[in-house]
Design a protein around this motif. Structure first.
Motif, PDB file in Angstrom:
ATOM      1  N   LEU A 127      -6.767 -80.474  -0.602  1.00 51.08           N
ATOM      2  CA  LEU A 127      -7.838 -81.004   0.411  1.00 51.08           C
ATOM      3  C   LEU A 127      -7.653 -80.517   1.764  1.00 51.08           C
ATOM      4  CD1 LEU A 127      -8.459 -84.577  -0.958  1.00 51.08           C
ATOM      5  CD2 LEU A 127     -10.032 -82.374  -1.271  1.00 51.08           C
ATOM      6  N   PRO A 128      -8.637 -79.928   2.573  1.00 53.83           N
ATOM      7  CA  PRO A 128      -8.236 -79.454   3.779  1.00 53.83           C
ATOM      8  C   PRO A 128      -7.927 -80.600   4.694  1.00 53.83           C
ATOM      9  CG  PRO A 128     -10.794 -79.544   3.360  1.00 53.83           C
ATOM     10  CD  PRO A 128     -10.050 -79.789   2.109  1.00 53.83           C
ATOM     11  N   VAL A 129      -7.031 -80.299   5.649  1.00 57.55           N
ATOM     12  CA  VAL A 129      -6.649 -81.209   6.787  1.00 57.55           C
ATOM     13  C   VAL A 129      -6.613 -80.695   8.090  1.00 57.55           C
ATOM     14  CG1 VAL A 129      -5.111 -82.306   5.057  1.00 57.55           C
ATOM     15  CG2 VAL A 129      -4.089 -80.442   6.586  1.00 57.55           C
ATOM     16  N   SER A 130      -6.694 -81.535   9.272  1.00 60.62           N
ATOM     17  CA  SER A 130      -6.915 -80.985  10.361  1.00 60.62           C
ATOM     18  C   SER A 130      -5.741 -81.032  11.541  1.00 60.62           C
ATOM     19  CB  SER A 130      -8.055 -81.793  10.908  1.00 60.62           C
ATOM     20  OG  SER A 130      -7.658 -83.190  11.118  1.00 60.62           O
ATOM     21  N   THR A 131      -4.488 -81.635  11.004  1.00 62.24           N
ATOM     22  CA  THR A 131      -3.555 -81.604  11.998  1.00 62.24           C
ATOM     23  C   THR A 131      -2.235 -80.952  11.317  1.00 62.24           C
ATOM     24  OG1 THR A 131      -2.462 -83.697  10.900  1.00 62.24           O
ATOM     25  CG2 THR A 131      -4.259 -83.796  12.801  1.00 62.24           C
ATOM     26  N   ASP A 186       1.025 -82.266  11.399  1.00 63.83           N
ATOM     27  CA  ASP A 186       1.786 -83.127  10.658  1.00 63.83           C
ATOM     28  C   ASP A 186       1.311 -83.231   9.141  1.00 63.83           C
ATOM     29  OD1 ASP A 186       3.224 -83.461  12.455  1.00 63.83           O
ATOM     30  OD2 ASP A 186       2.444 -85.453  13.029  1.00 63.83           O
ATOM     31  N   GLU A 187      -0.170 -83.174   8.936  1.00 71.26           N
ATOM     32  CA  GLU A 187      -0.783 -83.198   7.691  1.00 71.26           C
ATOM     33  C   GLU A 187      -0.220 -82.107   6.727  1.00 71.26           C
ATOM     34  OE1 GLU A 187      -4.683 -85.922   7.881  1.00 71.26           O
ATOM     35  OE2 GLU A 187      -4.556 -83.857   9.103  1.00 71.26           O
ATOM     36  N   VAL A 188      -0.267 -80.917   7.434  1.00 73.63           N
ATOM     37  CA  VAL A 188      -0.062 -79.626   6.886  1.00 73.63           C
ATOM     38  C   VAL A 188       1.671 -79.509   6.151  1.00 73.63           C
ATOM     39  CG1 VAL A 188       0.454 -77.055   7.010  1.00 73.63           C
ATOM     40  CG2 VAL A 188      -1.603 -78.163   7.903  1.00 73.63           C
ATOM     41  N   LEU A 189       2.356 -80.083   7.148  1.00 69.55           N
ATOM     42  CA  LEU A 189       3.699 -80.017   6.990  1.00 69.55           C
ATOM     43  C   LEU A 189       3.972 -81.073   5.634  1.00 69.55           C
ATOM     44  CD1 LEU A 189       5.472 -80.096  10.406  1.00 69.55           C
ATOM     45  CD2 LEU A 189       5.162 -78.203   8.976  1.00 69.55           C
ATOM     46  N   ALA A 190       3.392 -82.235   5.684  1.00 65.66           N
ATOM     47  CA  ALA A 190       3.321 -83.293   4.671  1.00 65.66           C
ATOM     48  C   ALA A 190       2.995 -82.548   3.425  1.00 65.66           C
ATOM     49  CB  ALA A 190       2.672 -84.381   4.935  1.00 65.66           C
ATOM     50  N   GLN A 191       1.854 -81.598   3.380  1.00 64.97           N
ATOM     51  CA  GLN A 191       1.386 -81.017   2.071  1.00 64.97           C
ATOM     52  C   GLN A 191       2.553 -80.088   1.574  1.00 64.97           C
ATOM     53  OE1 GLN A 191      -2.390 -79.467   2.679  1.00 64.97           O
ATOM     54  NE2 GLN A 191      -3.200 -81.707   2.233  1.00 64.97           N
ATOM     55  N   VAL A 192       3.315 -79.504   2.504  1.00 61.35           N
ATOM     56  CA  VAL A 192       4.208 -78.276   2.069  1.00 61.35           C
ATOM     57  C   VAL A 192       5.768 -78.823   1.699  1.00 61.35           C
ATOM     58  CG1 VAL A 192       2.800 -76.426   3.138  1.00 61.35           C
ATOM     59  CG2 VAL A 192       4.949 -77.534   4.103  1.00 61.35           C
ATOM     60  N   THR A 235     -11.859 -77.419  12.925  1.00 66.44           N
ATOM     61  CA  THR A 235     -10.715 -76.610  12.612  1.00 66.44           C
ATOM     62  C   THR A 235      -9.716 -77.224  11.486  1.00 66.44           C
ATOM     63  OG1 THR A 235     -10.551 -75.857  14.835  1.00 66.44           O
ATOM     64  CG2 THR A 235      -8.330 -75.574  13.318  1.00 66.44           C
ATOM     65  N   LEU A 236      -9.893 -76.440  10.351  1.00 63.82           N
ATOM     66  CA  LEU A 236      -9.190 -77.032   9.318  1.00 63.82           C
ATOM     67  C   LEU A 236      -8.181 -76.045   8.758  1.00 63.82           C
ATOM     68  CD1 LEU A 236     -12.468 -78.147   7.444  1.00 63.82           C
ATOM     69  CD2 LEU A 236     -10.716 -79.452   8.547  1.00 63.82           C
ATOM     70  N   ALA A 237      -7.338 -77.112   7.968  1.00 63.80           N
ATOM     71  CA  ALA A 237      -6.097 -76.037   7.316  1.00 63.80           C
ATOM     72  C   ALA A 237      -6.110 -76.304   5.849  1.00 63.80           C
ATOM     73  CB  ALA A 237      -4.838 -76.532   8.023  1.00 63.80           C
ATOM     74  N   TYR A 238      -5.751 -75.218   5.216  1.00 63.05           N
ATOM     75  CA  TYR A 238      -6.119 -75.276   3.569  1.00 63.05           C
ATOM     76  C   TYR A 238      -4.680 -74.658   3.170  1.00 63.05           C
ATOM     77  CZ  TYR A 238     -10.973 -75.334   4.373  1.00 63.05           C
ATOM     78  OH  TYR A 238     -12.354 -75.699   4.700  1.00 63.05           O
ATOM     79  N   VAL A 239      -4.021 -75.713   2.588  1.00 61.54           N
ATOM     80  CA  VAL A 239      -2.609 -75.501   2.148  1.00 61.54           C
ATOM     81  C   VAL A 239      -2.890 -75.117   0.418  1.00 61.54           C
ATOM     82  CG1 VAL A 239      -0.536 -76.037   1.388  1.00 61.54           C
ATOM     83  CG2 VAL A 239      -1.605 -76.775   3.533  1.00 61.54           C
ATOM     84  N   CYS A 240      -2.423 -73.770   0.067  1.00 62.21           N
ATOM     85  CA  CYS A 240      -2.920 -73.357  -1.229  1.00 62.21           C
ATOM     86  C   CYS A 240      -1.721 -72.638  -1.929  1.00 62.21           C
ATOM     87  CB  CYS A 240      -3.934 -72.000  -1.136  1.00 62.21           C
ATOM     88  SG  CYS A 240      -5.390 -72.444  -0.044  1.00 62.21           S
ATOM     89  N   ILE A 241      -1.641 -72.493  -3.280  1.00 63.57           N
ATOM     90  CA  ILE A 241      -0.658 -71.921  -4.236  1.00 63.57           C
ATOM     91  C   ILE A 241      -1.553 -71.282  -5.059  1.00 63.57           C
ATOM     92  CG2 ILE A 241       0.865 -72.449  -5.671  1.00 63.57           C
ATOM     93  CD1 ILE A 241       1.490 -75.341  -4.548  1.00 63.57           C
ATOM     94  N   GLU A 242      -1.224 -69.985  -4.927  1.00 65.37           N
ATOM     95  CA  GLU A 242      -1.904 -68.935  -6.043  1.00 65.37           C
ATOM     96  C   GLU A 242      -3.380 -69.003  -5.635  1.00 65.37           C
ATOM     97  OE1 GLU A 242      -0.479 -66.339  -7.719  1.00 65.37           O
ATOM     98  OE2 GLU A 242       1.446 -67.093  -7.483  1.00 65.37           O
ATOM     99  N   GLY A 243      -3.746 -69.423  -4.584  1.00 64.54           N
ATOM    100  CA  GLY A 243      -5.445 -69.359  -4.492  1.00 64.54           C
ATOM    101  C   GLY A 243      -5.975 -70.717  -4.452  1.00 64.54           C
ATOM    102  N   ALA A 244      -5.254 -71.833  -5.308  1.00 64.06           N
ATOM    103  CA  ALA A 244      -5.888 -73.012  -5.561  1.00 64.06           C
ATOM    104  C   ALA A 244      -5.408 -74.067  -4.435  1.00 64.06           C
ATOM    105  CB  ALA A 244      -5.032 -73.318  -6.964  1.00 64.06           C
ATOM    106  N   CYS A 245      -6.259 -74.545  -3.869  1.00 64.14           N
ATOM    107  CA  CYS A 245      -5.825 -75.246  -2.374  1.00 64.14           C
ATOM    108  C   CYS A 245      -6.026 -76.827  -2.540  1.00 64.14           C
ATOM    109  CB  CYS A 245      -6.896 -74.876  -1.410  1.00 64.14           C
ATOM    110  SG  CYS A 245      -7.071 -72.955  -1.192  1.00 64.14           S
TER     111      CYS A 245
END
Length: 706
Positions: free
Chosen positions: A688-692, A694-700, A676-686
Motif C-alpha cells: 500500500l502506498p505511504v507518504s513518509t 519512516d513508513e517506507v523504511l518500516a516497509q523495507v 506525494t506517495l511512495a510505493y514499495v514493490c518487490i518484482e513489481g508487486a507493491c
C-alpha cells in the motif's frame, strides 16, 4: 585452474633490491614515445632505448623482420619502474643490447589493462609471482616465452643476450615453449556455462564468510598479512552482509578495519586521501602513491559506513578525501587525473619514496612549538610511529577522548589544536617538491570517483558533492562517449583516445544508475541502458554467458580475456552482473536479470573457499536470497522524499521517482493529484502506498525502524 611451466635454467628470472639514484634528465636521445600522451610513456621518451608504443603496425613490423618483442609494462606512480629506468633504460650500454636484438615496446598498464592482464598471467605462470615493472620477451606475434619484474643492469644485459642467442640457435624450442604457454593462457581464462539450476544459498554464504573470517585481523583490521591492501569491495560487501543479516560481529570487524585505516599512515592526515597500500600490518607505512581509483571507492565505502554508524570519523574521512581529490586531481574540464607518484625530490635533490609526506621530530618541534607534545601523543611521534632514519609517518592509535583526558583539555579543544597543527604542516609541506602527477583521465577511474561523489552527497547531504559529480558526469558524456554509445578509455590535453574496455562500461553504468537515484534525471538512466546495450552487443560471449574484457571491434592478443576475480577494483563482470540485476528491476522485460543470474551461476563454485576474491559478486547472492525493493516515488515533493529515504543505507533497493508521468513502468499509473506517495514493490508487486520516509523504511525492514 593453476598452470605452471618449467623454464630454461640459463634465463631464470632474477629479482634483487636496490636504492634509487638521483633523478637525472637528459635530452641527448629522443624516441617515438615523444608523440604519446601518457605521462608514463613520456617519462621514457628520452631514453636511449628505441621505445615504441603498442600499435598494430609495430607488431606487424616485428613479424616482417622476425625480431623478438621486448615489452615493458608499468605506470607513472610505480616506484620500481623508476628504479629500473634509471639503472637500465637510461644506460646506453643496456640500450645498445635492447636496440640490436629487440623491438622495444613500452606500455602504460593503466591505458592498456587488456595487454597487461595477459602478460601478467604469463609471468605468474612462468615464475609464480608478478608485479611492475613487468618485462616480457615475446615472439614477433606477441606470444610470450620469458618474463621478469625488476632486474638489475648486469643481469638484465646477460639475460637479454642469452634470450637473443637462444632464439637464433634454437628457434623451434622457443616457439614450442611460447605455444605451450599460450595454450595455458587460454586454459586459465576459460569460464564454463554452468547449467546448474541452483543459486548459491544464504547458508552457503554464511559458511563462506565463516571460512573467510579465519583471515580477519580483528585487532588491527583487514587481513592477517603484510602488505595490507585496502580492498574496498571486501569491506563494502561485509557492511552489506552485516546490516542485512544482523551480524554484529561482522559489523564490529568492519568498524575496526575502517577505523584503523583512517587512523593509519596510509591516510594522509595532513592533506587528505589514501595511499595505495601499507607495507606493514598496522596500516602505518604506505607505498606512498595516491591513486584515483582507491580514493573514489573509499569515499563510497566510508559514506555508506557513515550512513550506518553515524561515526563522525567516517564523515571526516569522506570530506578530507574529496578535498584532496578536488585540490590535486581535478582538471578544469571536470575530469579527474589518475595519480600522484610515490617518489618526490628530498631536500638534497634526490628522488626518494615518501619524501613529500614524512616528518622528523626536529621539524615538528620547530613548526608546532608549545603544541608539539599533544601532537606527538596524537600521531605517535615515538617508536610506534617511527619509519626509517629520522623520519616519522603520522599514525593514530587512540581515540580523541583518551588523548584529551591525558592532557586535561576538552575533546573540542583537542580537535581544534590538531586541526590548527595540521594546517601549519600542510603550509610547510607545500614548500616541498611535489610528487609527479599522472594527468591522464581514465573513464573507469573517473566513474569510480563519480560514484564516490554521488554516495557522499547521498549519505552526507553536501550539495557541493552533487555539483562536482554532475560536472564530472557531463565531462564523461561530452568527452568520453561517442555517438554510437561506445566509450573512449583515455583523455589527455583535450584528446580522447583508445577504445574503452568492459571495465569502463561497467563502472560508468554503475555510476549513472547511482546518479539517477539522487537526481531522478532520466537521462542518466537512459545513458546507463544505452551503454549496457552497446556492451552486450560488442562484449558478450554467448558460449559462456559472460562478457569479454575487450570489444569485438578491437584486435585481440592471444585471447579475449574474461575477468571474474574481484581485486582492488571489482572485476568488470561482477560490476556488470550487479548492474544488470538492478536495471532489470527498472526496465521490465529487458532480459537483463536472466543474464545476471547465469553470470552468477558461472562463478559461484569458487565462493566457498575464496570469498574475498569474489566479494562484489557476493552482493548478488544477497540480492537473490532476500527481498529486493523497488521504491517508486510520485508527486510534487518526490525529490525531497527521495533525498530523505536515500540517506538511509538500504543496499537491497533501487529508487525511482517522478513529479508526474514517466515512461518507466514502475512509475506509471501511480499519480494521485496533490499527493506525494511512495510505493514499495518487490518484482513489481507493491505494498500500500505511504507518504513518509519512516513508513517506507518500516516497509523495507530497515533496522532503524525495527
Amino acid at each position: 585452474m593453476s598452470v605452471k611451466f618449467p623454464f630454461f635454467p640459463l634465463i631464470l628470472m632474477v629479482v634483487l633490491g636496490c636504492n634509487p639514484k638521483p633523478n637525472e634528465v637528459t635530452h641527448k636521445y629522443t624516441n617515438t614515445l615523444i608523440h604519446e600522451t601518457s605521462p608514463y610513456l613520456l617519462q621514457h621518451a628520452h631514453n636511449p632505448v628505441n621505445w615504441e608504443a603498442w600499435h598494430p603496425e609495430v607488431l606487424e613490423r616485428a613479424k616482417q623482420e622476425d625480431k623478438l618483442l621486448l615489452i615493458s609494462i608499468g605506470y607513472a606512480a610505480c616506484h620500481w619502474c623508476h628504479v629500473m629506468e634509471k639503472e637500465c633504460f637510461e644506460d646506453p650500454e643496456v640500450a645498445k643490447v635492447m636496440n640490436e636484438h629487440f623491438i622495444n615496446i613500452k606500455i602504460d598498464r593503466e591505458e592498456r589493462p587488456d595487454v597487461d592482464q595477459i602478460y601478467m598471467d604469463a609471468i605468474q605462470m612462468i615464475s609464480g609471482n608478478g608485479g611492475w615493472p613487468l618485462n616480457i620477451v615475446a615472439l614477433p606475434d606477441g606470444r610470450p616465452f620469458w618474463g621478469a619484474t625488476y632486474v638489475p643492469k648486469d643481469n638484465w644485459i646477460r639475460s637479454l643476450e642469452q634470450l637473443a642467442q637462444l632464439y637464433q640457435k634454437d628457434k623451434p624450442r622457443v616457439i614450442q615453449y611460447a605455444s605451450d604457454l599460450s595454450n595455458g593462457l587460454h586454459a586459465i581464462n576459460l569460464v564454463e556455462h554452468n547449467k546448474d539450476n541452483d543459486l548459491f544459498t544464504l547458508e552457503q554464504l554464511e559458511a563462506s564468510v565463516h571460512n573467510w573470517s579465519q583471515y580477519f585481523d580483528t585487532y588491527l583490521g583487514g587481513h592477517k598479512r603484510a602488505p595490507k591492501f585496502m580492498m574496498p569491495n571486501n569491506w563494502e560487501f561485509l557492511l552489506h552482509y552485516a546490516t542485512t543479516q544482523n551480524r554484529k560481529d561482522i559489523m564490529e570487524f568492519v568498524d575496526t578495519t575502517l577505523t584503523r585505516m583512517a587512523y593509519g599512515g596510509i591516510f594522509d592526515h595532513v592533506g587528505g586521501g589514501f595511499s595505495r597500500y601499507a607495507v606493514d600490518t598496522k596500516w602505518h607505512v604506505p607505498h606512498f602513491e595516491k591513486m584515483l581509483y582507491d580514493n573514489g571507492q573509499l569515499v563510497s565505502l566510508y559514506a555508506k559506513a557513515y550512513a550506518v554508524t553515524k561515526n563522525e570519523l567516517y564523515k571526516k574521512v569522506v570530506e578530507e578525501t574529496i578535498a584532496f581529490v578536488e585540490e590535486e586531481l581535478l582538471d578544469e574540464s571536470g575530469g579527474f587525473y589518475s595519480s600522484l607518484d610515490a617518489d618526490s625530490l628530498d631536500e638534497h635533490g634526490n628522488l626518494k619514496e615518501g619524501a613529500y609526506y614524512v616528518w622528523t621530530k626536529d621539524e615538528l618541534e620547530l613548526l608546532l612549538g608549545n603544541d608539539v607534545n599533544v601532537f606527538q601523543d596524537y600521531f605517535n611521534i615515538n617508536s610506534y610511529g617511527h619509519w626509517e632514519e629520522e623520519n616519522y609517518v603520522l599514525i593514530r592509535d587512540k581515540h580523541d577522548e583518551e588523548i584529551a583526558k591525558k592532557h586535561g583539555i576538552s575533546i573540542l579543544e583537542l580537535q581544534e589544536k590538531i586541526k590548527a597543527d595540521l594546517a601549519i604542516l600542510k603550509k610547510e609541506r607545500s614548500k616541498r617538491s611535489k610528487p609527479r602527477l599522472d594527468d591522464k583521465i581514465l573513464t573507469s577511474w573517473n566513474a569510480l570517483m563519480l560514484k564516490g561523489l554521488v554516495d557522499a552527497y547521498r549519505y552526507l547531504g553536501h550539495e557541493k558533492y552533487l555539483t562536482l559529480a554532475l560536472k564530472n558526469a557531463y565531462f564523461l558524456q561530452r568527452a568520453m562517449t561517442k555517438k554510437d554509445h561506445s566509450l573512449y578509455r583515455n583523455h589527455k590535453e583535450g584528446k580522447s583516445t583508445i577504445n574503452a574496455f568492459l571495465e569502463d562500461y561497467a563502472t560508468l553504468i554503475d555510476a549513472y544508475i547511482s546518479l539517477y537515484e539522487v537526481t531522478f534525471d532520466e537521462q542518466w538512466l537512459q545513458n546507463a541502458k544505452s551503454l549496457t546495450d552497446y556492451a552486450h552487443q560488442h562484449f558478450f560471449d554467448k558460449e559462456s554467458g559472460m562478457y569479454f574484457f575487450t570489444s569485438d571491434e578491437d584486435q585481440s592478443l592471444i585471447r579475449r580475456s574474461i575477468e571474474t576475480n574481484d581485486n582492488v577494483i571489482s572485476s568488470s563482470n561482477s560490476i556488470m552482473a550487479n548492474n544488470l540485476f538492478k536495471l532489470d528491476k527498472i526496465f521490465y522485460g529487458s532480459g537483463y536479470g536472466s543474464i545476471a543470474t547465469q553470470m552468477l551461476k558461472n562463478v559461484q563454485q569458487d565462493f566457498g573457499l575464496q570469498a574475498q576474491g569474489f566479494a562484489h559478486w557476493l552482493n548478488l547472492v544477497l540480492y537473490f536470497n532476500q527481498d529486493f525493493y523497488e521504491i517508486a516515488l510520485v508527486g510534487p515533493n518526490f525529490k525531497l522524499l527521495g533525498q530523505t529515504i536515500g540517506a538511509s543505507y538500504i543496499p537491497n533497493s533501487v529508487l525511482v521517482g517522478t513529479v508526474g508521468e514517466s515512461g518507466l513502468e514502475l512509475l506509471q499509473n501511480r499519480l494521485v493529484p496533490d499527493k506525494t506517495l511512495a510505493y514499495v514493490c518487490i518484482e513489481g508487486a507493491c505494498k500500500l502506498p505511504v507518504s513518509t520516509s519512516d513508513e517506507v523504511l518500516a516497509q523495507v525492514g530497515h533496522p532503524e525502524q525495527d
